[in-house]
Design an enzyme around this catalytic site. Structure first.
Site, PDB file in Angstrom:
ATOM      1  CB  VAL A  76      38.583  39.841  35.479  1.00  0.00           C
ATOM      2  CG1 VAL A  76      38.557  39.427  34.007  1.00  0.00           C
ATOM      3  CG2 VAL A  76      39.034  38.666  36.336  1.00  0.00           C
ATOM      4  CB  CYS A  77      36.425  44.705  34.917  1.00  0.00           C
ATOM      5  SG  CYS A  77      35.038  43.568  35.115  1.00  0.00           S
ATOM      6  CB  THR A  78      41.318  46.500  36.371  1.00  0.00           C
ATOM      7  OG1 THR A  78      40.363  47.002  37.316  1.00  0.00           O
ATOM      8  CG2 THR A  78      42.490  47.469  36.283  1.00  0.00           C
ATOM      9  CB  THR A 112      35.953  44.111  39.402  1.00  0.00           C
ATOM     10  OG1 THR A 112      35.656  44.494  38.057  1.00  0.00           O
ATOM     11  CG2 THR A 112      34.770  44.474  40.297  1.00  0.00           C
ATOM     12  CG  LEU A 157      37.266  48.391  30.381  1.00  0.00           C
ATOM     13  CD1 LEU A 157      36.666  47.070  30.835  1.00  0.00           C
ATOM     14  CD2 LEU A 157      36.542  49.567  31.011  1.00  0.00           C
TER      15      LEU A 157
END
Length: 216
Positions: free
Chosen positions: A45-47, A43, A50
């Site tokens: 934003v998560c990429t 996804t 992290l």
């Protein structure tokens, strides 16, 4: 939001991660830990988040702080996704473990549920060496975290802990800036604790409660 919160002990769950299996308290032992969840692998934003955690890893390392991710996907999905994260973030290596929770059994116990979307949240707990939650952030899925603020909050917690919580950090505080002395500390005690001295703000109430000092 129900579940564990500030001051509560994180349950000693056995978790499967991209590194190996371990119990949470074993991972938390003798250090502070940033435990963070994300809504899902692959996804946008998560990429970015992290990847930023990986890019900032040296900042956490020099503070002696561990990182631990969590998502409701399996280990293989995490490992495949890490390739995208590292490619997008120009080679910053994801060296921290990511917990797999495909059956969504762990996130409710860690209070990392989005109350609106009823799924994994963009949550973050800072956990002390005693396995207790010292600070929590909860963001909606539309809003990515700010790594500088995570570090600033972490520095505040570390500074307060170093001084037995006899000091606190004021608004917008950053390392190397003055801190305030706890109201629970009398002026006489403060003179002994802070031989470098302190300044008391001259306020209309004349209560003398706002005292700044320099610490390291």
């Amino acid at each position: 939001m129900p579940g564990i919160t500030l001051g509560d002990t994180v349950p000693n769950l056995e978790v499967e991660t991209t590194h190996d299996k371990f119990k949470l308290h074993d991972y938390f032992a003798n250090s502070w830990t940033v435990l963070f969840s994300h809504p899902g692998d692959f996804t946008p934003v998560c990429t970015t988040e992290l990847g930023a955690m990986a890019k900032y890893a040296h900042e956490f390392d020099k503070r002696g702080v561990k990182l631990l991710g969590l998502s409701c996907d399996d280990v293989q999905s995490h490992k495949d996704w890490i390739k995208d994260i590292e490619a997008f973030n120009h080679g910053s290596k994801v060296n921290y473990p990511i917990i797999a929770d495909p059956n969504k059994e762990i996130i409710p116990q860690l209070n990392m549920i989005d109350p609106i979307e009823n799924g994994p949240s963009r949550a973050l707990h800072i956990v002390g060496p005693d396995s207790k939650i010292k600070l929590s952030f909860l963001y909606p899925s539309t809003t990515g975290r700010n790594m500088d603020e995570v570090l600033r909050a972490l520095d505040s917690l570390l500074m307060a802990s170093k001084h037995n919580n006899k000091i606190a950090t004021p608004v917008n505080w950053k390392p190397d800036q003055p801190v305030v002395i706890s109201p629970a500390v009398s002026d006489e005690e403060a003179k002994k604790m802070f031989p470098q001295g302190f300044k008391t703000a001259d306020l209309p109430s004349k209560k003398g409660y706002l005292r700044h000092t320099e610490v390291s």
